[in-house]
Write a protein that holds these residues in place. Structure first.
Motif, PDB file in Angstrom:
ATOM      1  N   ARG B 157       4.089   5.624 -34.896  1.00  0.00           N
ATOM      2  CA  ARG B 157       4.049   6.405 -36.125  1.00  0.00           C
ATOM      3  C   ARG B 157       5.466   6.848 -36.476  1.00  0.00           C
ATOM      4  N   SER B 163      10.119   8.069 -33.871  1.00  0.00           N
ATOM      5  CA  SER B 163       8.971   7.191 -33.645  1.00  0.00           C
ATOM      6  C   SER B 163       8.090   7.753 -32.541  1.00  0.00           C
ATOM      7  N   GLU B 164       6.836   7.990 -32.866  1.00  0.00           N
ATOM      8  CA  GLU B 164       5.881   8.452 -31.860  1.00  0.00           C
ATOM      9  C   GLU B 164       4.992   7.293 -31.463  1.00  0.00           C
ATOM     10  N   THR B 165       4.836   7.090 -30.159  1.00  0.00           N
ATOM     11  CA  THR B 165       3.855   6.131 -29.692  1.00  0.00           C
ATOM     12  C   THR B 165       2.557   6.891 -29.433  1.00  0.00           C
ATOM     13  N   ILE B 166       1.499   6.456 -30.099  1.00  0.00           N
ATOM     14  CA  ILE B 166       0.235   7.193 -30.038  1.00  0.00           C
ATOM     15  C   ILE B 166      -0.885   6.272 -29.579  1.00  0.00           C
ATOM     16  N   GLU B 167      -1.670   6.767 -28.622  1.00  0.00           N
ATOM     17  CA  GLU B 167      -2.861   6.037 -28.231  1.00  0.00           C
ATOM     18  C   GLU B 167      -4.032   6.651 -28.984  1.00  0.00           C
TER      19      GLU B 167
END
Lengths: 325, 257
Positions: B157, B163-167
């Motif tokens: 995102r 930048s965020e890594t999201i599960e």
């Protein structure tokens, strides 16, 4: 009629964002002398409550929970609704930031309410307030009113003047406990890309480069100038498409729409899509080798010349100015 | 996988905007699929190609929006749905649009819904998250990467440059940010095939909604153009002197540094 307004105070890197103070000023306008309540959400945020009060909130309600360390729409949605259900406000204000844009529609859907996003100006006060917001990325503006339900809106950073900080003002900071659970999204990792933390949407000064910067290294002098002025760097689509920089820097109709006090366009020709994203900046400086470039049509000040000569000269000149000041 | 892409017909980004009788003038304007929705359609097609299933593109509007739906079908979507509100509604706000879309989708068991993060005309970015909330499903906005593995998606995102890594748990609605992909141009065979692909046209009645259910909460009272920016001064003389003058002007006249 006076309204109770709740305002979400947004915390980034442990500090309140400027847009939250602007949101309080906006809340005051629609409250008609009603109470303005600040809301803080996070894992450890209540210490920031007094600052919201110094900027005009009457009191603050905080929700703290370990699951609120990172923003997720589920977590913040639950926390915000806990405050909402306790306070039962007539109006709600968020900043139009990444967080505000993500969370506000969720809350509006829960409340079955209207929502005016990205407000740049409020005309009138109290019940008579009408909201002005850009459409077509600033190529036009619309004026809207809320017909029914709560007065819910988000304010674009940098457009509404915050109240002056009053260190003598104090008020109550309380907490609401909320069970933050069943989060369907989990933040695994955050990579910070933004230069020195000055976010483009809130920057007072933006130095933007176009195809004229000729390569990724061409952004270096622009960055130096931006740092000197406490600003952020941006780019045209041309520069992004050519891989000179990341798409997150793009300003224009696709990309970010910005309204800083000073916008310096270096090596940007000024396509209509780019102009939509920046032409409402307060002061625009254009630097371009091509005297016919479109960008000069919107610039307050223009220099026809090579940015690689002009920008270093500007850096020297501004440094001199700072030494003499 | 049952995939839906939400699209909106918008003015071409090249268009200048003019106002006539308090409305944005549409005469002679070129229309396109909202650019951010185009990323959503492209990503939907890629997900289907990798995981199987079917892509349906959905829009609300008038008959004229059929052209944008055909374009999405030509890119590779399988089916299209137009919810035609031309006869029923004069105005539609985000509350109404989301209500209509959610009513249509509520019994469709979508696994993945994709939309643009914002439309370049209205610019509010509300409809995607509102739809997810009304359907009771998870959502992530402004994504630049999507990977799906079983009942989980890993997305990146864009958060104002970070930048965020999201599960994220499926079913999921995502909104597309620039950088997610490079949308394909429809091929000639694609365009030919698109003409034969199913395109359903529905009205509010067909999804059990009344006009009152989607009455606007937010009403436009005026629309206007920003004051025309006057071209300013192009400085003259020796470059060094120009820069000196510029910095002085920024300091004393414009008062911005």
């Amino acid at each position: 009629m006076s309204k109770k307004v709740i305002v979400l105070g947004e915390v980034r890197d442990g500090a309140l964002r400027n847009v939250s103070f602007e949101a309080i000023a906006a809340a005051k306008k629609v409250s008609g002398d009603g109470e303005v309540v600040g809301v803080l959400i996070g894992d450890s945020v209540q210490d920031l409550g007094q600052e919201l009060i110094q900027y005009g909130a009457d009191r603050v309600v905080a929700v703290e929970h370990p699951h609120l360390k990172h923003y997720t729409s589920d977590g913040y949605g639950q926390a915000f609704m806990a405050v909402h259900d306790q306070e039962e406000p007539e109006a709600i204000v968020f900043g139009h930031t990444a967080l505000g844009k993500d969370l506000s529609p969720k809350i509006a859907a829960k409340l079955q309410s209207g929502l005016v996003s990205d407000v740049t100006e409020i005309e009138g006060e109290g019940d008579d307030a009408v909201f002005i917001r850009p459409i077509y990325s600033g190529k036009a503006f619309e004026k809207v009113k809320i017909n029914e339900g709560p007065v819910f809106f988000t304010v674009r950073p940098n457009n509404i003047e915050p109240l002056e900080q009053d260190a003598g003002r104090s008020g109550d900071v309380s907490t609401v406990s909320a069970d933050i659970q069943n989060l369907r999204s989990v933040v695994k990792d955050v990579v910070t890309k933004a230069t020195d933390g000055v976010d483009m949407s809130e920057a007072k000064v933006i130095v933007a480069g176009g195809r004229g910067v000729k390569g990724p290294e061409g952004f270096e002098p622009l960055k130096e100038l931006a740092d000197l002025l406490g600003g952020a760097i941006g780019a045209s689509r041309g520069a992004c498409d050519a891989d000179y920089c990341d798409y997150s820097l793009q300003i224009g109709q696709t990309g970010k729409v910005v309204t800083p006090d000073l916008y310096i366009a270096a090596g940007i020709s000024g396509a209509i899509q780019h102009l939509a994203g920046m032409s409402n900046s307060k002061v625009i400086v254009a630097i371009n080798k091509d005297p016919e470039a479109n960008i000069f049509k919107v610039a307050d000040y223009g220099i026809v010349g090579d940015l690689f000569e002009v920008i270093p000269m500007m850096i020297e000149e501004i440094k001199q100015l700072k030494v003499n000041a | 996988m049952n995939i839906y892409a939400l699209v909106k017909r918008t003015f071409d980004t090249e268009e200048r905007i003019s106002v006539q009788n308090g409305e944005i003038a549409e005469d002679g304007a070129e229309f396109i699929i909202n650019p951010y929705d185009e990323y959503a359609v492209e990503e939907a097609i890629r997900v289907r190609d990798e995981h199987g299933g079917e892509v349906t593109v959905l829009t609300i509007g008038s008959e004229e929006a059929e052209k944008q739906l055909r374009t999405a079908l030509a890119m590779g979507a399988d089916k299209a749905v137009l919810i035609n509100t031309e006869d029923d509604l004069d105005e539609l706000d985000e509350f109404g649009a989301a209500t209509i879309i959610a009513e249509f989708l509520k019994d469709k068991d979508a696994d993945l819904i994709l939309a643009g993060n914002v439309a370049i005309d209205g610019g509010s970015g509300q409809v995607g998250p509102r739809v997810a909330e009304l359907l009771g499903i998870n959502y992530v906005t402004t994504i630049t990467e999507l990977k799906i593995d079983g009942d989980k998606a890993t997305v990146i995102r864009d958060v104002e440059g970070d930048s965020e890594t999201i599960e994220a748990q499926m079913p999921l609605l995502i909104t597309a940010q620039q950088g997610l992909n490079d949308p394909r141009y429809p091929s000639l065979p694609g365009i030919m095939k698109a003409k034969k692909k199913p395109l359903d046209e529905l009205e509010l009645d067909d999804i059990d909604l009344e006009e009152d259910d989607v009455e606007v909460k937010v009403e436009r009272v005026d629309v206007f153009l920003p004051p025309e920016k006057q071209a300013g001064r192009v400085l003259e003389g020796d470059l060094q002197d120009q820069v000196k003058e510029l910095v002085q002007l920024l300091r004393t006249e414009a008062k911005v540094i």
